[in-house]
Design a protein around this motif. Structure first.
Motif, mmCIF file in Angstrom:
data_model
loop_
_atom_site.group_PDB
_atom_site.id
_atom_site.type_symbol
_atom_site.label_atom_id
_atom_site.label_comp_id
_atom_site.label_asym_id
_atom_site.label_seq_id
_atom_site.Cartn_x
_atom_site.Cartn_y
_atom_site.Cartn_z
ATOM 1 N N UNK A 141 3.508 0.385 2.113
ATOM 2 C CA UNK A 141 4.155 1.194 1.090
ATOM 3 C C UNK A 141 3.183 1.750 0.064
ATOM 4 N N UNK A 142 1.906 1.407 0.205
ATOM 5 C CA UNK A 142 0.874 1.906 -0.698
ATOM 6 C C UNK A 142 -0.177 2.677 0.078
ATOM 7 N N UNK A 143 -1.332 2.783 -0.509
ATOM 8 C CA UNK A 143 -2.436 3.497 0.140
ATOM 9 C C UNK A 143 -2.957 2.677 1.316
ATOM 10 N N UNK A 144 -3.244 3.321 2.443
ATOM 11 C CA UNK A 144 -3.794 2.591 3.585
ATOM 12 C C UNK A 144 -5.217 2.109 3.291
ATOM 13 N N UNK A 145 -5.656 1.108 4.020
ATOM 14 C CA UNK A 145 -7.037 0.650 3.960
ATOM 15 C C UNK A 145 -7.824 1.511 4.936
ATOM 16 N N UNK A 146 -8.808 2.232 4.421
ATOM 17 C CA UNK A 146 -9.630 3.113 5.245
ATOM 18 C C UNK A 146 -11.057 2.573 5.206
ATOM 19 N N UNK A 147 -11.651 2.378 6.372
ATOM 20 C CA UNK A 147 -12.989 1.790 6.438
ATOM 21 C C UNK A 147 -13.724 2.311 7.663
#
Length: 169
Positions: free
Chosen positions: A27-33
């Motif tokens: 429901x928030x910002x995705x984890x991008x890595x």
């Protein structure tokens, strides 16, 4: 097709320690890595390697592949006067300056009288964690992303600081 080193991966996740949710970005910002750069814990990275965009799965991560085993020797008694003005509570997290000048996180283990016992273990050390993961996207990194190790999605907007206190804009 397996996710490969230097690809940019975006995930949503929920992490549980037993039945207790300890972290989530749903429901928030995705984890991008950037995959393969050690930007996430090894057990999670190893667990998603064969997943594809749009796929969901549960990944059990043992302590050795997460935040390490709990180290009983990673505690220290410090003079209580170093915490003057702070309303201490057992289990509270505090941040201080590490010997190398960086920031370190400690947990208040006990206090009373002249000393405070602080714990340098990560709060999830020694825990077996269950990650429920959804892979949103997988893409090739740009040349700049490979060079810096930072996905474009994580770079600050024009005129904003990166938040590290380094003075960059």
């Amino acid at each position: 097709m397996a996710i490969e080193a230097n690809q940019i991966v975006s995930i949503e996740y929920e992490v549980k320690d037993g039945d207790k949710v300890v972290d989530s970005n749903i429901g928030g910002a995705p984890l991008v890595f950037m995959f393969g750069k050690g930007q996430i814990i090894p057990g999670l990275e190893n667990g998603i390697v064969n997943m594809t965009a749009g796929e969901k799965g549960d990944i059990l991560v043992e302590p050795t592949d997460a935040y390490g085993e709990y180290n009983d020797d990673a505690t220290q008694e410090v003079p209580a006067d170093q915490f003057a003005g702070i309303q201490l509570e057992i289990g509270m997290t505090l941040y201080g300056q590490a010997e190398d000048g960086g920031t370190t996180q400690v947990t208040v283990k006990e206090f009373g009288g002249e000393t405070v016992t602080i714990d340098f273990n990560h709060p999830l050390a020694g825990k077996t964690l269950m990650f429920s993961v959804a892979v949103n996207s997988v893409r090739e990194a740009t040349a700049d992303e490979v060079l810096t190790g930072m996905p474009a999605e994580n770079k600050p907007a024009e005129g904003e600081s990166c938040g590290t206190g380094c003075g960059c804009h």
